[in-house]
Write a protein that holds these residues in place. Structure first.
Motif, PDB file in Angstrom:
ATOM      1  N   LYS A   8     -56.690  24.066 -27.778  1.00 27.34           N
ATOM      2  CA  LYS A   8     -55.687  22.835 -27.101  1.00 27.34           C
ATOM      3  C   LYS A   8     -54.536  21.772 -27.233  1.00 27.34           C
ATOM      4  N   SER A   9     -54.258  22.172 -29.473  1.00 31.30           N
ATOM      5  CA  SER A   9     -53.434  21.452 -29.697  1.00 31.30           C
ATOM      6  C   SER A   9     -51.954  22.095 -29.355  1.00 31.30           C
ATOM      7  N   GLN A  10     -52.783  23.615 -29.008  1.00 26.70           N
ATOM      8  CA  GLN A  10     -51.076  24.799 -28.663  1.00 26.70           C
ATOM      9  C   GLN A  10     -50.711  23.781 -27.621  1.00 26.70           C
ATOM     10  N   PHE A  11     -51.357  23.921 -26.112  1.00 24.22           N
ATOM     11  CA  PHE A  11     -50.937  23.410 -24.690  1.00 24.22           C
ATOM     12  C   PHE A  11     -50.823  22.707 -25.611  1.00 24.22           C
ATOM     13  N   TYR A  12     -50.858  21.652 -25.258  1.00 27.60           N
ATOM     14  CA  TYR A  12     -50.398  20.099 -25.982  1.00 27.60           C
ATOM     15  C   TYR A  12     -48.554  20.714 -26.274  1.00 27.60           C
ATOM     16  N   ARG A  13     -48.464  21.121 -26.978  1.00 30.92           N
ATOM     17  CA  ARG A  13     -47.645  21.490 -27.424  1.00 30.92           C
ATOM     18  C   ARG A  13     -46.907  21.604 -26.739  1.00 30.92           C
ATOM     19  N   ASP A  14     -47.235  22.904 -25.963  1.00 28.16           N
ATOM     20  CA  ASP A  14     -46.138  23.245 -24.683  1.00 28.16           C
ATOM     21  C   ASP A  14     -45.991  22.593 -23.324  1.00 28.16           C
ATOM     22  N   ILE A  15     -46.280  21.636 -23.332  1.00 31.14           N
ATOM     23  CA  ILE A  15     -46.574  20.618 -22.066  1.00 31.14           C
ATOM     24  C   ILE A  15     -45.526  19.798 -22.433  1.00 31.14           C
ATOM     25  N   ASN A  16     -45.339  19.149 -23.554  1.00 34.21           N
ATOM     26  CA  ASN A  16     -44.638  18.615 -24.160  1.00 34.21           C
ATOM     27  C   ASN A  16     -43.124  19.749 -24.443  1.00 34.21           C
ATOM     28  N   PHE A  17     -43.589  21.302 -24.503  1.00 36.30           N
ATOM     29  CA  PHE A  17     -41.788  21.861 -24.577  1.00 36.30           C
ATOM     30  C   PHE A  17     -41.100  21.655 -23.609  1.00 36.30           C
ATOM     31  N   LEU A  18     -42.422  21.985 -22.731  1.00 36.55           N
ATOM     32  CA  LEU A  18     -41.615  22.151 -20.988  1.00 36.55           C
ATOM     33  C   LEU A  18     -41.161  21.286 -20.218  1.00 36.55           C
ATOM     34  N   LYS A  19     -41.928  19.819 -20.337  1.00 40.37           N
ATOM     35  CA  LYS A  19     -40.726  18.614 -20.429  1.00 40.37           C
ATOM     36  C   LYS A  19     -39.716  17.986 -21.128  1.00 40.37           C
ATOM     37  N   LYS A  20     -39.578  18.632 -22.150  1.00 30.93           N
ATOM     38  CA  LYS A  20     -38.403  18.475 -22.907  1.00 30.93           C
ATOM     39  C   LYS A  20     -37.573  19.421 -22.295  1.00 30.93           C
ATOM     40  N   GLY A  22     -37.031  20.123 -18.886  1.00 32.20           N
ATOM     41  CA  GLY A  22     -36.821  19.732 -17.444  1.00 32.20           C
ATOM     42  C   GLY A  22     -37.909  19.626 -16.726  1.00 32.20           C
ATOM     43  N   PHE A  23     -38.546  20.458 -16.651  1.00 34.71           N
ATOM     44  CA  PHE A  23     -40.187  20.763 -16.190  1.00 34.71           C
ATOM     45  C   PHE A  23     -41.262  19.246 -16.028  1.00 34.71           C
ATOM     46  N   CYS A  24     -41.371  19.235 -14.651  1.00 40.43           N
ATOM     47  CA  CYS A  24     -42.102  18.472 -14.399  1.00 40.43           C
ATOM     48  C   CYS A  24     -43.743  18.699 -14.488  1.00 40.43           C
ATOM     49  N   ILE A  25     -44.375  17.783 -15.126  1.00 36.92           N
ATOM     50  CA  ILE A  25     -46.240  18.191 -15.788  1.00 36.92           C
ATOM     51  C   ILE A  25     -46.828  17.661 -15.064  1.00 36.92           C
ATOM     52  N   GLU A  26     -47.520  17.740 -14.255  1.00 32.75           N
ATOM     53  CA  GLU A  26     -48.489  15.896 -13.526  1.00 32.75           C
ATOM     54  C   GLU A  26     -49.560  15.968 -14.054  1.00 32.75           C
ATOM     55  N   ASN A  27     -49.637  14.792 -15.028  1.00 34.24           N
ATOM     56  CA  ASN A  27     -51.257  15.338 -15.186  1.00 34.24           C
ATOM     57  C   ASN A  27     -52.178  14.340 -14.378  1.00 34.24           C
ATOM     58  N   ASN A  36     -44.415  20.125 -10.822  1.00 29.90           N
ATOM     59  CA  ASN A  36     -43.491  19.961  -9.662  1.00 29.90           C
ATOM     60  C   ASN A  36     -43.088  20.447  -9.528  1.00 29.90           C
ATOM     61  N   LYS A  37     -42.695  21.584  -8.474  1.00 31.57           N
ATOM     62  CA  LYS A  37     -41.677  22.321  -8.180  1.00 31.57           C
ATOM     63  C   LYS A  37     -39.963  21.337  -8.003  1.00 31.57           C
ATOM     64  N   GLU A  38     -40.752  20.894  -6.863  1.00 27.71           N
ATOM     65  CA  GLU A  38     -39.193  19.995  -6.717  1.00 27.71           C
ATOM     66  C   GLU A  38     -39.171  18.954  -7.692  1.00 27.71           C
ATOM     67  N   ASN A  42     -35.553  22.834 -14.272  1.00 30.37           N
ATOM     68  CA  ASN A  42     -35.681  24.509 -14.319  1.00 30.37           C
ATOM     69  C   ASN A  42     -36.513  25.275 -13.801  1.00 30.37           C
ATOM     70  N   TYR A  43     -37.064  25.005 -13.115  1.00 33.73           N
ATOM     71  CA  TYR A  43     -38.145  25.711 -12.301  1.00 33.73           C
ATOM     72  C   TYR A  43     -37.865  27.233 -11.920  1.00 33.73           C
ATOM     73  N   ASP A  44     -36.513  27.554 -11.843  1.00 29.05           N
ATOM     74  CA  ASP A  44     -36.337  29.231 -11.660  1.00 29.05           C
ATOM     75  C   ASP A  44     -35.958  29.795 -13.546  1.00 29.05           C
ATOM     76  N   LEU A  45     -36.092  28.668 -14.199  1.00 31.99           N
ATOM     77  CA  LEU A  45     -36.455  29.617 -15.579  1.00 31.99           C
ATOM     78  C   LEU A  45     -37.663  29.699 -15.653  1.00 31.99           C
ATOM     79  N   LEU A  46     -38.438  29.216 -15.050  1.00 31.81           N
ATOM     80  CA  LEU A  46     -39.704  29.069 -15.812  1.00 31.81           C
ATOM     81  C   LEU A  46     -40.533  29.699 -15.052  1.00 31.81           C
ATOM     82  N   SER A  47     -40.327  30.289 -13.799  1.00 30.86           N
ATOM     83  CA  SER A  47     -40.390  31.108 -12.855  1.00 30.86           C
ATOM     84  C   SER A  47     -40.365  32.990 -13.901  1.00 30.86           C
ATOM     85  N   HIS A  48     -39.033  32.599 -14.154  1.00 32.63           N
ATOM     86  CA  HIS A  48     -38.387  34.350 -14.884  1.00 32.63           C
ATOM     87  C   HIS A  48     -39.316  34.149 -15.711  1.00 32.63           C
ATOM     88  N   TYR A  49     -39.248  32.960 -16.842  1.00 30.55           N
ATOM     89  CA  TYR A  49     -39.927  33.389 -17.975  1.00 30.55           C
ATOM     90  C   TYR A  49     -41.444  33.460 -18.100  1.00 30.55           C
TER      91      TYR A  49
END
Length: 263
Positions: A8-20, A22-27, A36-38, A42-49
């Motif tokens: 769970k801790s790794q999950f939240y670290r990754d969520i914060n990393f993605l937010k930094k 530029g990804f919009c992660i909604e809870n 939220n893709k719109e 950096n949605y294209d980066l995330l999808s390729h990754y």
């Protein structure tokens, strides 16, 4: 991902990393997270990754099922990545804001080799090839990495124009910048092409109108360039240019030239 150990801790670290990034992660405050893709920068980066991560995990798990697992996955035969060290050299130059110098060999004139000095701003993938986008003393240019040689990072720093370079692709299909201003392009397609165009849009500005009498209208807001022309010509008799008239006339001329080859 099935079988993946994830705390769970790794999950939240990754969520914060993605937010930094530029990804919009909604809870929704009930343990459910969504992307939220719109609103993601950096949605294209995330999808390729994620695509490469999923493939890596698949290959790792497949080795436990069948040692010959690779024969069950068929990649494009031209799916290669040449000059990976060169990719790193150019990428590092972009990050450090240094100019590069290199020799460039033309596809159309193999004997023509020219020296260029470039302020590199970004790397762009198109049709399974990588290109560096930057600025020469004659303006913005795009160079295929597979045609570069003797690349040298110069001790000359530049002010990054990344935003301007990326904005130039907002209304561009492919790589060639156009002198034409973006405009509304109206096309008529046979109804058989609708599922394909919905699953693989020509451009994010694409809008599809309802089918009437076996055809539907599709609009694009783009700069007309060589790649867009090629992209549309592949549809043959399934597509018709409605407007603007000058693009319609250009298509008619191209088709007339093609017909003359069969006289």
């Amino acid at each position: 991902m099935e079988g993946l150990k994830y705390s769970k801790s790794q999950f939240y670290r990754d969520i914060n990393f993605l937010k930094k990034l530029g990804f919009c992660i909604e809870n929704d405050n009930s343990g459910n997270f969504s992307l939220n893709k719109e609103l993601s920068d950096n949605y294209d980066l995330l999808s390729h990754y994620y695509k490469h991560l999923a493939m890596s995990y698949l290959c790792e798990s497949a080795t436990q099922l069948n040692k010959d697992f690779l024969k069950f996955i068929v990649f494009e035969k031209n799916s290669t990545f040449h000059n990976f060290p060169l990719f790193n050299v150019v990428f590092n130059a972009i990050c450090s804001k240094n100019k590069i110098e290199f020799k460039h060999t033309s596809y159309y004139f193999p004997d023509k080799v020219a020296m260029y000095e470039l302020s590199p701003y970004l790397l762009k993938e198109y049709k399974n090839r990588w290109y560096v986008v930057g600025e020469t003393n004659k303006g913005f240019r795009t160079f295929g990495l597979d045609r570069l040689s003797d690349v040298t990072v110069l001790d000359k720093t530049v002010s990054s124009k990344f935003e301007k370079a990326i904005a130039m692709f907002d209304y561009t299909v492919g790589l060639n910048f156009s002198d034409h201003e973006p405009c509304l392009i109206k096309l008529s397609f046979h109804k058989s092409q609708e599922p394909y165009l919905k699953s693989l849009p020509i451009h994010y500005s694409q809008k599809i109108l309802p089918i009437i009498d076996g055809r539907f209208e599709l609009t694009l807001f783009l700069s007309y360039n060589f790649e867009l022309k090629q992209e549309l010509l592949k549809y043959g008799h399934f597509v018709k240019v409605i407007s603007p008239k000058w693009i319609k006339d250009d298509f008619k001329l191209e088709l007339e030239k093609a017909l003359k080859l069969y006289d």
